[in-house]
Write an enzyme that holds these catalytic residues in place. Structure first.
Site, PDB file in Angstrom:
ATOM      1  N   ALA A 124       0.829  -1.209   0.000  1.00  0.00           N
ATOM      2  CA  ALA A 124       0.000   0.000   0.000  1.00  0.00           C
ATOM      3  C   ALA A 124       0.861   1.255   0.000  1.00  0.00           C
ATOM      4  O   ALA A 124       1.247   1.762   1.060  1.00  0.00           O
ATOM      5  CB  ALA A 124      -0.945  -0.029   1.197  1.00  0.00           C
ATOM      6  N   THR A 126       0.296   3.841  -2.917  1.00  0.00           N
ATOM      7  CA  THR A 126      -0.406   4.906  -3.653  1.00  0.00           C
ATOM      8  C   THR A 126      -1.509   5.558  -2.817  1.00  0.00           C
ATOM      9  O   THR A 126      -2.221   4.884  -2.071  1.00  0.00           O
ATOM     10  CB  THR A 126      -1.036   4.311  -4.936  1.00  0.00           C
ATOM     11  N   ARG A 268      -9.295 -19.719 -40.080  1.00  0.00           N
ATOM     12  CA  ARG A 268     -10.228 -18.770 -40.698  1.00  0.00           C
ATOM     13  C   ARG A 268      -9.820 -18.540 -42.154  1.00  0.00           C
ATOM     14  O   ARG A 268      -8.676 -18.145 -42.428  1.00  0.00           O
ATOM     15  CB  ARG A 268     -10.171 -17.437 -39.928  1.00  0.00           C
ATOM     16  N   GLU A 366       2.691  -0.449 -10.755  1.00  0.00           N
ATOM     17  CA  GLU A 366       4.090  -0.630 -10.309  1.00  0.00           C
ATOM     18  C   GLU A 366       5.036   0.335 -11.023  1.00  0.00           C
ATOM     19  O   GLU A 366       6.160  -0.025 -11.391  1.00  0.00           O
ATOM     20  CB  GLU A 366       4.516  -2.087 -10.427  1.00  0.00           C
TER      21      GLU A 366
END
Ligand code: FAD
Length: 393
Positions: A124, A126, A268, A366
């Site tokens: 913790a 921020t 495809r 981060e």
């Protein structure tokens, strides 16, 4: 892997994680994204198979297999589910403060529980007014007898509400800038600790990202990590070692999207042939694969250097480069995978839509990729290099 540096034991563990990811986690990934629910069943799977142990030494009940293998584990899980890969990355992020700065008593109390996965951690740093500029934080801690009393709040905390233990940064000397920050271990049942709003968000929807508050939150003075004033260097040393984990999450997303787009492009058909045989699509696939392989080379080198004891400026630079490159590749490659699937790429039923949304956050948390570039450039400027300009006046 181009140059397989893994021992037999490490290869076996990688294969176990790969198998769990493909057989048990991949079938859950879309549900996790749609329900926005934290996947406790995946945590249980990791616990049962000792996967959290990859991030810890044997002394504390881990497997002691090193950083490179832990990055590979995050990558393998990230190929199928970025939310689940983040659970592993944050087990490391939230534990590193204890590993790097914890006392023997703190390590003995927390690390075995984190190594088994009994407890989940959070990191913790921020706050609403401080993200990149983490020293601008306002949360404070004051010493009262044999306790610290914390006041303030944090925002965007991964594992908010599911973590059992939070490594929290707060100012013990608000006038001292970086040098006034200290680090604390706060258990989820501490008086005055509260979890606030859990944010709805673009991707990694099964991961909780939330506010936490400290209202005269009292913790034992013994829960200080390191010394008062050492919080900022601890926070940065943690990020130097945790950022490669986000790189691994990004690389997993990129490789997972490449593999899916390749299979799609082989089956495809347009204008009479598989789209993989149209040169413009073939070129995109080749670029995607090449970017993944280049990212892997950088990430694994970073993991090896950490295992060899890299520290300080050398580690800051290579770890920022690994995070930056792998996550920029994640965004580019997942976007290309959506393009290769055409309209189907934009539809929720196909996993590349989720992968592209999940990739975006890897460039942000981060430390944003702008911040990684600042770290790399700062170290470059400090380096003494022989230069073509030497001697030029
Ligand atoms: C899903 C999610 C999970 C998170 N998990 C955690 C967690 O577990 N723990 C935790 O502590 N935080 C966590 N964060 C916070 C995250 O690390 C920050 O959001 C991030 O560091 C950016 O901070 P900010 O949001 O305040 O942006 P700001 O710092 O306001 O930046 C805004 C923009 O300006 C740029 N910028 C800022 N300063 C500079 C500069 N000097 N030079 C150039 N550009 C600059 C940034 O790169 C960005 O583009 C999480 C965030 C999210 C969204």
């Amino acid at each position: 892997m181009p140059w397989d540096v893994l021992s037999d034991e490490q290869r076996e563990l990688r294969d176990l994680v790969r198998q769990l990811a493909r057989e048990r986690i991949a079938p859950r990934a879309a549900e996790i994204d749609i329900s926005h629910e934290f996947p406790w069943d995946v945590v249980e799977l990791f616990r049962e198979n000792d996967i959290f142990g990859l991030f810890f030494t044997e002394e504390y009940g881990g497997l002691g297999t090193g950083t490179l293998l832990s990055l590979i584990a995050i990558e393998e899980v990230g190929k199928v589910c970025a939310t689940s890969a983040l659970i592993l990355a944050v087990q490391e992020l939230g534990s590193l403060g204890l590993k790097l700065a914890g006392s023997d008593e703190q390590k003995e109390r927390y690390l075995p529980r984190l190594a088994s996965g009994e407890w989940l951690p959070a990191y913790a740093l921020t706050e609403p007014g401080s993200g990149s500029d983490s020293a601008a934080m306002r949360s404070e801690a004051r010493r009262e007898g044999d306790e610290y009393v914390l006041n303030g709040g944090k925002r965007f905390i991964t594992n908010a509400g599911v973590a059992h233990v939070y490594v929290v940064f707060a100012k013990t000397d608000p006038d001292a800038g970086h040098a006034g920050i200290s680090a604390f271990v706060v258990e989820a049942d501490a008086p005055g600790f509260e979890v606030g709003r859990i944010e709805p968000k673009m991707g990694i929807k099964g991961s909780t990202t939330g506010e936490i508050f400290f209202d005269d939150c009292r913790i034992p003075a013994d829960n200080l990590l390191g010394e008062e004033g050492e919080g900022f260097p601890i926070a940065m040393r943690v990020l130097d070692r945790s950022r490669p984990g986000i790189g691994a999450q990004g690389l997993g997303l990129a490789q997972g999207a490449t593999d899916y787009a390749l299979e799609y492009a082989k089956s495809r058909e347009t204008m009479g042939k598989p789209i993989a045989q149209h040169q413009l699509i073939a070129g995109m696939l080749a670029d995607m694969e090449t970017k993944c392989e280049a990212a892997r080379g950088l990430l694994y080198k970073c993991g090896q250097l950490i295992d060899e004891g890299a520290d300080g400026a050398d580690l800051s630079k290579i770890s920022a480069m690994a995070k930056l490159y792998c996550t920029d590749v994640a965004m580019e490659v997942t976007t290309d995978a959506v393009q290769i699937l055409g309209g189907y790429g934009y539809i929720q039923e196909y996993p590349v839509e989720r992968m592209m949304r999940d990739a975006k956050i890897t460039q942000i948390y981060e430390g944003t990729n702008q911040i990684q570039r600042l770290v790399i450039a700062r170290e470059m400027v400090k380096e003494q290099r022989s230069s073509l300009l030497a001697g030029v006046s």
